[in-house]
Design a protein around this motif. Structure first.
Motif, PDB file in Angstrom:
ATOM      1  N   LEU B  14       0.835  -1.209   0.000  1.00 16.45           N
ATOM      2  CA  LEU B  14       0.000   0.000   0.000  1.00 16.45           C
ATOM      3  C   LEU B  14       0.864   1.251   0.000  1.00 16.45           C
ATOM      4  O   LEU B  14       0.583   2.226  -0.702  1.00 16.45           O
ATOM      5  CB  LEU B  14      -0.893   0.027   1.247  1.00 16.45           C
ATOM      6  CG  LEU B  14      -2.150  -0.842   1.262  1.00 16.45           C
ATOM      7  CD1 LEU B  14      -2.897  -0.624   2.574  1.00 16.45           C
ATOM      8  CD2 LEU B  14      -3.056  -0.494   0.072  1.00 16.45           C
ATOM      9  N   GLU B  17       2.417   1.638  -3.499  1.00 17.32           N
ATOM     10  CA  GLU B  17       1.440   2.086  -4.505  1.00 17.32           C
ATOM     11  C   GLU B  17       1.136   3.565  -4.354  1.00 17.32           C
ATOM     12  O   GLU B  17       1.048   4.308  -5.335  1.00 17.32           O
ATOM     13  CB  GLU B  17       0.126   1.325  -4.351  1.00 17.32           C
ATOM     14  CG  GLU B  17       0.114  -0.022  -5.066  1.00 17.32           C
ATOM     15  CD  GLU B  17      -1.115  -0.811  -4.686  1.00 17.32           C
ATOM     16  OE1 GLU B  17      -2.247  -0.255  -4.763  1.00 17.32           O
ATOM     17  OE2 GLU B  17      -0.949  -1.978  -4.266  1.00 17.32           O
ATOM     18  N   ALA B  18       0.974   3.993  -3.080  1.00 19.74           N
ATOM     19  CA  ALA B  18       0.612   5.392  -2.833  1.00 19.74           C
ATOM     20  C   ALA B  18       1.805   6.312  -3.007  1.00 19.74           C
ATOM     21  O   ALA B  18       1.668   7.491  -3.357  1.00 19.74           O
ATOM     22  CB  ALA B  18       0.045   5.533  -1.422  1.00 19.74           C
ATOM     23  N   TRP B  37      -9.487   7.200   3.844  1.00 21.31           N
ATOM     24  CA  TRP B  37      -9.094   6.484   2.621  1.00 21.31           C
ATOM     25  C   TRP B  37      -9.546   7.266   1.386  1.00 21.31           C
ATOM     26  O   TRP B  37      -8.773   7.455   0.438  1.00 21.31           O
ATOM     27  CB  TRP B  37      -9.721   5.085   2.637  1.00 21.31           C
ATOM     28  CG  TRP B  37      -9.394   4.217   1.447  1.00 21.31           C
ATOM     29  CD1 TRP B  37     -10.084   4.157   0.279  1.00 21.31           C
ATOM     30  CD2 TRP B  37      -8.306   3.295   1.329  1.00 21.31           C
ATOM     31  NE1 TRP B  37      -9.509   3.246  -0.576  1.00 21.31           N
ATOM     32  CE2 TRP B  37      -8.402   2.694   0.049  1.00 21.31           C
ATOM     33  CE3 TRP B  37      -7.266   2.907   2.178  1.00 21.31           C
ATOM     34  CZ2 TRP B  37      -7.486   1.730  -0.398  1.00 21.31           C
ATOM     35  CZ3 TRP B  37      -6.363   1.951   1.726  1.00 21.31           C
ATOM     36  CH2 TRP B  37      -6.470   1.379   0.445  1.00 21.31           C
ATOM     37  N   THR B  38     -10.777   7.717   1.412  1.00 24.68           N
ATOM     38  CA  THR B  38     -11.337   8.456   0.272  1.00 24.68           C
ATOM     39  C   THR B  38     -10.647   9.810   0.104  1.00 24.68           C
ATOM     40  O   THR B  38     -10.226  10.185  -0.995  1.00 24.68           O
ATOM     41  CB  THR B  38     -12.849   8.667   0.484  1.00 24.68           C
ATOM     42  OG1 THR B  38     -13.439   7.421   0.830  1.00 24.68           O
ATOM     43  CG2 THR B  38     -13.512   9.208  -0.767  1.00 24.68           C
ATOM     44  N   ASN B  41      -7.373   9.715  -1.565  1.00 26.91           N
ATOM     45  CA  ASN B  41      -7.361   9.114  -2.908  1.00 26.91           C
ATOM     46  C   ASN B  41      -6.579   7.807  -2.964  1.00 26.91           C
ATOM     47  O   ASN B  41      -5.744   7.609  -3.847  1.00 26.91           O
ATOM     48  CB  ASN B  41      -6.741  10.089  -3.926  1.00 26.91           C
ATOM     49  CG  ASN B  41      -7.664  11.257  -4.159  1.00 26.91           C
ATOM     50  OD1 ASN B  41      -8.868  11.085  -4.378  1.00 26.91           O
ATOM     51  ND2 ASN B  41      -7.115  12.471  -4.086  1.00 26.91           N
ATOM     52  N   LEU B  42      -6.846   6.941  -2.004  1.00 29.33           N
ATOM     53  CA  LEU B  42      -6.085   5.688  -1.956  1.00 29.33           C
ATOM     54  C   LEU B  42      -6.675   4.629  -2.879  1.00 29.33           C
ATOM     55  O   LEU B  42      -6.112   3.534  -3.008  1.00 29.33           O
ATOM     56  CB  LEU B  42      -5.982   5.197  -0.506  1.00 29.33           C
ATOM     57  CG  LEU B  42      -5.030   6.064   0.334  1.00 29.33           C
ATOM     58  CD1 LEU B  42      -5.160   5.764   1.823  1.00 29.33           C
ATOM     59  CD2 LEU B  42      -3.580   5.875  -0.105  1.00 29.33           C
ATOM     60  N   GLY B  43      -7.822   4.929  -3.504  1.00 32.89           N
ATOM     61  CA  GLY B  43      -8.387   3.981  -4.468  1.00 32.89           C
ATOM     62  C   GLY B  43      -9.825   3.666  -4.149  1.00 32.89           C
ATOM     63  O   GLY B  43     -10.090   2.883  -3.243  1.00 32.89           O
ATOM     64  N   GLY B  44     -10.737   4.272  -4.859  1.00 33.90           N
ATOM     65  CA  GLY B  44     -12.159   4.022  -4.622  1.00 33.90           C
ATOM     66  C   GLY B  44     -12.638   4.720  -3.354  1.00 33.90           C
ATOM     67  O   GLY B  44     -11.928   5.552  -2.762  1.00 33.90           O
ATOM     68  N   THR B  45     -13.828   4.349  -2.925  1.00 32.01           N
ATOM     69  CA  THR B  45     -14.444   5.041  -1.783  1.00 32.01           C
ATOM     70  C   THR B  45     -14.306   4.245  -0.493  1.00 32.01           C
ATOM     71  O   THR B  45     -14.745   4.694   0.563  1.00 32.01           O
ATOM     72  CB  THR B  45     -15.949   5.265  -2.045  1.00 32.01           C
ATOM     73  OG1 THR B  45     -16.526   3.980  -2.323  1.00 32.01           O
ATOM     74  CG2 THR B  45     -16.169   6.180  -3.230  1.00 32.01           C
TER      75      THR B  45
END
Lengths: 147, 81, 147, 81
Positions: B14, B17-18, B37-38, B41-45
């Motif tokens: 993680l 990726e970030a 998380w949202t 912008n770590l991926g999806g909601t």
């Protein structure tokens, strides 16, 4: 509970000897049964390629706390007298020890069962992440090796 | 840690990726790990089902409200021992 | 199979160290998992009285042969790389080691399961008889301690 | 061991009850451990169910025929490890 994370190579039998010496002077002196487990780095990666090193990332603070909590809970559940955990972090070469778990108890059943359950729980409930290094490239390992 | 903030930590895959390992966010009332998380912008909601959350070094549910000064961490699948 | 009966006190960790050193040079060098068990004499007899010593009688010739056969059978069944057994005979003082069992395997499951089954099988299938000495009197032990 | 004989061994409690640990008997065709037990007056006409028999260092059935030179042992309940 005697729990420690180690950033450098260690000798499992020396850890066990020091732990045993400590037990002889404490309330676990009469524990007649001792179960140990030692895990070492395999010489091959998951895909069979020769492994240069295994790297273990962890969450400092949380990992020590989780291992201590897991050890305490299982020691209580199994009614054992003492628990030892040594776990490497950082870059570890093939053949080097990663983990030592030892349990002292009055009877062989609790010692053996607690040792096995502690090992399994550490693998799934302590924040460690393995990365295999092959040919200079690191690849995170998705899960645990099969039992 | 400064009160009024929430510290966010990422690990292993993680983190890579970030491209970062630690951030601070202004704390907001009722803020949850999912909201963090949202926001980042770590991926999806919401984090994938394989990702676990820790608050102040303890595993926690995604919808636990965060307090001022909390440290929230997103943990990819564990592979210990 | 590295199996020996010992008539004098021994150091389990020294036995394990010698065994490990031997493995490093053999086909079990890549065994990543090691499970050990150490059993010691309890300080009290079955009836709770303070124990002077535990005496182990055995059937020389048959006991070594049985232990070797059990080790070989279980090693094969569990697919493990190496097995160590050290077992005391004769008069043993409280706190002294009676038995050490160690198993090296590629995976933790076979190592742990083989260690446990080997220990249990030795207790029931090798010709050993225990006698507890209390106040100068010896009493044969009828069966095994509960698991 | 002399051919034409069977060696008999007792252990632990059985040895102490009998007052001896080793004897030799003349081998007879079809001789079994049960027959040896009776011949040596070890108690009744057959060993108790808890007693196991070994022939030449291997566990064996009570009714296995003994050969010239065999060593038969009566083993009280085992308590190892």
């Amino acid at each position: 509970m005697d729990v420690e994370l180690l950033a450098a190579p260690f000798n499992p039998l020396a850890s066990l000897a020091a732990w045993q010496a400590g037990l002889r002077n404490g309330p676990a002196a009469i524990a007649a049964a001792e179960a140990h487990f030692i895990g070492r780095v395999r010489p091959v990666a998951s895909d069979g390629a020769p492994l240069e090193a295994l790297e273990i990332e962890h969450y400092p603070g949380m990992s020590e706390r989780r291992i201590a909590a897991i050890s305490q809970t299982l020691a209580h559940q199994h009614g054992v007298a003492a628990v030892l955990v040594r776990h490497r972090v950082g870059r570890i070469k093939p053949g080097e020890p990663i983990v030592v778990v030892a349990v002292a108890a009055d009877r062989r059943g609790p010692a053996l069962r607690c040792c096995q359950e502690l090992l399994e729980t550490l693998k799934h409930e302590a924040p460690f992440w393995k990365r295999e290094w092959v040919n200079g490239c690191g690849q995170w390992v998705a899960g645990n090796t099969p039992l | 840690m400064t009160s009024g903030e929430v510290r966010v930590r990422l690990f292993a895959g993680l983190r890579e990726e970030a491209g970062w390992q630690e951030r601070s966010l202004v704390h907001q009332n009722g803020m949850t790990a999912t909201a963090v998380w949202t926001l980042l912008n770590l991926g999806g909601t919401t984090p994938p089902a394989t990702v676990r959350v820790a608050i102040n070094h303890e595993f926690a549910a995604l919808n636990t409200p965060l307090a001022n000064g909390d440290e929230v961490a997103f943990l990819p699948p564990i592979s210990g021992g």
